[in-house]
Design a protein around this motif. Structure first.
Motif, PDB file in Angstrom:
ATOM      1  N   GLY A  36       0.824  -1.202   0.000  1.00  0.00           N
ATOM      2  CA  GLY A  36       0.000   0.000   0.000  1.00  0.00           C
ATOM      3  C   GLY A  36       0.854   1.246   0.000  1.00  0.00           C
ATOM      4  N   LEU A  37       0.240   2.335   0.438  1.00  0.00           N
ATOM      5  CA  LEU A  37       0.919   3.629   0.461  1.00  0.00           C
ATOM      6  C   LEU A  37       1.600   3.841   1.804  1.00  0.00           C
ATOM      7  CD1 LEU A  37      -1.762   5.908  -1.230  1.00  0.00           C
ATOM      8  CD2 LEU A  37       0.221   4.812  -2.272  1.00  0.00           C
ATOM      9  N   LEU A  38       2.845   4.271   1.750  1.00  0.00           N
ATOM     10  CA  LEU A  38       3.569   4.602   2.970  1.00  0.00           C
ATOM     11  C   LEU A  38       2.969   5.883   3.543  1.00  0.00           C
ATOM     12  CD1 LEU A  38       5.990   3.935   4.822  1.00  0.00           C
ATOM     13  CD2 LEU A  38       7.347   5.456   3.375  1.00  0.00           C
ATOM     14  N   VAL A  39       2.480   5.801   4.768  1.00  0.00           N
ATOM     15  CA  VAL A  39       1.884   6.960   5.426  1.00  0.00           C
ATOM     16  C   VAL A  39       2.954   7.742   6.168  1.00  0.00           C
ATOM     17  CG1 VAL A  39       0.201   7.719   7.158  1.00  0.00           C
ATOM     18  CG2 VAL A  39      -0.353   5.811   5.624  1.00  0.00           C
ATOM     19  N   ALA A  40       3.781   7.031   6.950  1.00  0.00           N
ATOM     20  CA  ALA A  40       4.814   7.696   7.748  1.00  0.00           C
ATOM     21  C   ALA A  40       5.828   6.676   8.233  1.00  0.00           C
ATOM     22  CB  ALA A  40       4.183   8.395   8.946  1.00  0.00           C
ATOM     23  N   THR A  41       7.022   7.188   8.571  1.00  0.00           N
ATOM     24  CA  THR A  41       8.056   6.391   9.227  1.00  0.00           C
ATOM     25  C   THR A  41       8.615   7.252  10.350  1.00  0.00           C
ATOM     26  OG1 THR A  41       8.624   5.305   7.148  1.00  0.00           O
ATOM     27  CG2 THR A  41      10.217   5.127   8.923  1.00  0.00           C
ATOM     28  N   ALA A  42       8.453   6.788  11.583  1.00  0.00           N
ATOM     29  CA  ALA A  42       8.941   7.551  12.731  1.00  0.00           C
ATOM     30  C   ALA A  42       8.961   6.655  13.955  1.00  0.00           C
ATOM     31  CB  ALA A  42       8.043   8.759  12.994  1.00  0.00           C
ATOM     32  N   ASP A  43       9.801   7.012  14.908  1.00  0.00           N
ATOM     33  CA  ASP A  43       9.839   6.341  16.210  1.00  0.00           C
ATOM     34  C   ASP A  43       9.974   4.821  16.102  1.00  0.00           C
ATOM     35  OD1 ASP A  43       9.537   8.831  17.466  1.00  0.00           O
ATOM     36  OD2 ASP A  43       7.352   8.694  17.354  1.00  0.00           O
ATOM     37  N   GLY A  44      10.791   4.353  15.153  1.00  0.00           N
ATOM     38  CA  GLY A  44      11.058   2.930  15.046  1.00  0.00           C
ATOM     39  C   GLY A  44       9.961   2.106  14.412  1.00  0.00           C
ATOM     40  N   GLU A  45       9.033   2.755  13.726  1.00  0.00           N
ATOM     41  CA  GLU A  45       7.979   2.019  13.038  1.00  0.00           C
ATOM     42  C   GLU A  45       7.547   2.760  11.785  1.00  0.00           C
ATOM     43  OE1 GLU A  45       5.206   1.701  16.261  1.00  0.00           O
ATOM     44  OE2 GLU A  45       4.205   3.570  15.749  1.00  0.00           O
ATOM     45  N   CYS A  46       6.861   2.028  10.899  1.00  0.00           N
ATOM     46  CA  CYS A  46       6.298   2.655   9.711  1.00  0.00           C
ATOM     47  C   CYS A  46       4.825   2.270   9.627  1.00  0.00           C
ATOM     48  CB  CYS A  46       7.051   2.242   8.438  1.00  0.00           C
ATOM     49  SG  CYS A  46       6.835   0.520   7.968  1.00  0.00           S
ATOM     50  N   ALA A  58       6.726  -2.471  13.197  1.00  0.00           N
ATOM     51  CA  ALA A  58       7.985  -2.140  13.872  1.00  0.00           C
ATOM     52  C   ALA A  58       9.132  -2.352  12.881  1.00  0.00           C
ATOM     53  CB  ALA A  58       8.169  -3.015  15.099  1.00  0.00           C
ATOM     54  N   LEU A  59       9.996  -1.364  12.739  1.00  0.00           N
ATOM     55  CA  LEU A  59      11.079  -1.452  11.762  1.00  0.00           C
ATOM     56  C   LEU A  59      12.039  -2.601  12.052  1.00  0.00           C
ATOM     57  CD1 LEU A  59      11.912   2.308  11.107  1.00  0.00           C
ATOM     58  CD2 LEU A  59      10.661   0.719   9.624  1.00  0.00           C
ATOM     59  N   ASP A  60      12.182  -2.989  13.309  1.00  0.00           N
ATOM     60  CA  ASP A  60      13.094  -4.094  13.604  1.00  0.00           C
ATOM     61  C   ASP A  60      12.530  -5.443  13.160  1.00  0.00           C
ATOM     62  OD1 ASP A  60      11.176  -4.173  15.619  1.00  0.00           O
ATOM     63  OD2 ASP A  60      12.602  -4.571  17.217  1.00  0.00           O
ATOM     64  N   LEU A  61      11.255  -5.493  12.757  1.00  0.00           N
ATOM     65  CA  LEU A  61      10.651  -6.724  12.225  1.00  0.00           C
ATOM     66  C   LEU A  61      10.708  -6.792  10.698  1.00  0.00           C
ATOM     67  CD1 LEU A  61       7.468  -7.001  14.476  1.00  0.00           C
ATOM     68  CD2 LEU A  61       9.698  -8.096  14.789  1.00  0.00           C
ATOM     69  N   VAL A  62      11.075  -5.689  10.049  1.00  0.00           N
ATOM     70  CA  VAL A  62      11.092  -5.616   8.587  1.00  0.00           C
ATOM     71  C   VAL A  62      12.290  -6.389   8.044  1.00  0.00           C
ATOM     72  CG1 VAL A  62      11.287  -4.075   6.601  1.00  0.00           C
ATOM     73  CG2 VAL A  62       9.869  -3.416   8.546  1.00  0.00           C
ATOM     74  N   VAL A  63      12.034  -7.277   7.074  1.00  0.00           N
ATOM     75  CA  VAL A  63      13.124  -8.034   6.449  1.00  0.00           C
ATOM     76  C   VAL A  63      13.347  -7.599   5.001  1.00  0.00           C
ATOM     77  CG1 VAL A  63      12.874 -10.019   7.965  1.00  0.00           C
ATOM     78  CG2 VAL A  63      11.615  -9.961   5.817  1.00  0.00           C
ATOM     79  N   ALA A  64      12.360  -6.937   4.380  1.00  0.00           N
ATOM     80  CA  ALA A  64      12.505  -6.450   3.002  1.00  0.00           C
ATOM     81  C   ALA A  64      11.477  -5.354   2.762  1.00  0.00           C
ATOM     82  CB  ALA A  64      12.301  -7.577   1.996  1.00  0.00           C
ATOM     83  N   ALA A  65      11.832  -4.417   1.896  1.00  0.00           N
ATOM     84  CA  ALA A  65      10.912  -3.342   1.523  1.00  0.00           C
ATOM     85  C   ALA A  65      11.376  -2.754   0.197  1.00  0.00           C
ATOM     86  CB  ALA A  65      10.879  -2.253   2.596  1.00  0.00           C
ATOM     87  N   LYS A  66      10.398  -2.417  -0.645  1.00  0.00           N
ATOM     88  CA  LYS A  66      10.751  -1.768  -1.906  1.00  0.00           C
ATOM     89  C   LYS A  66       9.565  -0.990  -2.433  1.00  0.00           C
ATOM     90  CE  LYS A  66       9.600  -5.610  -4.990  1.00  0.00           C
ATOM     91  NZ  LYS A  66      10.100  -6.469  -6.056  1.00  0.00           N
ATOM     92  N   GLU A  67       9.870  -0.063  -3.335  1.00  0.00           N
ATOM     93  CA  GLU A  67       8.823   0.694  -4.021  1.00  0.00           C
ATOM     94  C   GLU A  67       8.233  -0.186  -5.108  1.00  0.00           C
ATOM     95  OE1 GLU A  67       8.180   4.969  -6.317  1.00  0.00           O
ATOM     96  OE2 GLU A  67      10.140   4.460  -5.505  1.00  0.00           O
ATOM     97  N   VAL A  68       6.933  -0.073  -5.318  1.00  0.00           N
ATOM     98  CA  VAL A  68       6.263  -0.835  -6.368  1.00  0.00           C
ATOM     99  C   VAL A  68       5.466   0.132  -7.242  1.00  0.00           C
ATOM    100  CG1 VAL A  68       6.153  -3.014  -5.099  1.00  0.00           C
ATOM    101  CG2 VAL A  68       4.317  -1.372  -4.846  1.00  0.00           C
ATOM    102  N   PRO A  69       5.186  -0.270  -8.494  1.00  0.00           N
ATOM    103  CA  PRO A  69       4.444   0.606  -9.396  1.00  0.00           C
ATOM    104  C   PRO A  69       3.020   0.865  -8.893  1.00  0.00           C
ATOM    105  CG  PRO A  69       5.344  -1.300 -10.574  1.00  0.00           C
ATOM    106  CD  PRO A  69       5.587  -1.520  -9.124  1.00  0.00           C
ATOM    107  N   PRO A  70       2.388   1.921  -9.388  1.00  0.00           N
ATOM    108  CA  PRO A  70       1.003   2.197  -9.009  1.00  0.00           C
ATOM    109  C   PRO A  70       0.098   1.014  -9.351  1.00  0.00           C
ATOM    110  CG  PRO A  70       1.922   4.025 -10.249  1.00  0.00           C
ATOM    111  CD  PRO A  70       2.917   2.916 -10.315  1.00  0.00           C
ATOM    112  N   ALA A  71      -0.953   0.871  -8.566  1.00  0.00           N
ATOM    113  CA  ALA A  71      -1.910  -0.207  -8.812  1.00  0.00           C
ATOM    114  C   ALA A  71      -2.620   0.028 -10.136  1.00  0.00           C
ATOM    115  CB  ALA A  71      -2.932  -0.268  -7.682  1.00  0.00           C
ATOM    116  N   GLN A  72      -2.921  -1.059 -10.830  1.00  0.00           N
ATOM    117  CA  GLN A  72      -3.689  -0.946 -12.061  1.00  0.00           C
ATOM    118  C   GLN A  72      -5.124  -0.601 -11.691  1.00  0.00           C
ATOM    119  OE1 GLN A  72      -3.275  -4.615 -14.181  1.00  0.00           O
ATOM    120  NE2 GLN A  72      -1.210  -4.156 -14.836  1.00  0.00           N
ATOM    121  N   SER A  73      -5.779   0.141 -12.564  1.00  0.00           N
ATOM    122  CA  SER A  73      -7.168   0.474 -12.281  1.00  0.00           C
ATOM    123  C   SER A  73      -8.009  -0.789 -12.384  1.00  0.00           C
ATOM    124  CB  SER A  73      -7.678   1.546 -13.242  1.00  0.00           C
ATOM    125  OG  SER A  73      -7.575   1.084 -14.564  1.00  0.00           O
TER     126      SER A  73
END
Length: 81
Positions: A36-46, A58-73
């Motif tokens: 989905g859409l990233l709302v915010a990243t602060a205080d050790g969480e997103c 919680a950011l310490d639980l994240v193992v992978a993250a990347k930008e993805v293209p917009p959703a198709q209509s």
């Protein structure tokens, strides 16, 4: 030599709010994804706004993250005659 990729946590911290992302993170019993859409990243969480709800990760639980293209209509359902 390929460029060094940022850690998932650094990527999320640097990504602008409103960026469409997929985040893989640890849960009890395995891994899950938030898309989905990233709302915010602060205080050790997103926070990722998915179709169902805002997901706080919680950011310490994240193992992978990347930008993805917009959703198709979404296509409208065809009516049967």
């Amino acid at each position: 030599m390929s460029p060094v990729q940022p850690t998932p946590q650094k990527f999320l911290a640097a990504a602008a709010p409103g960026t469409r992302v997929v985040v893989r993170y640890r849960i009890e019993g395995g891994l899950t994804d938030a898309l989905g859409l990233l709302v915010a990243t602060a205080d050790g969480e997103c926070t990722v706004r998915t179709r169902q709800a805002d997901v706080v990760i919680a950011l310490d639980l994240v193992v992978a993250a990347k930008e993805v293209p917009p959703a198709q209509s979404r296509r409208r359902a065809r009516l049967r005659d």
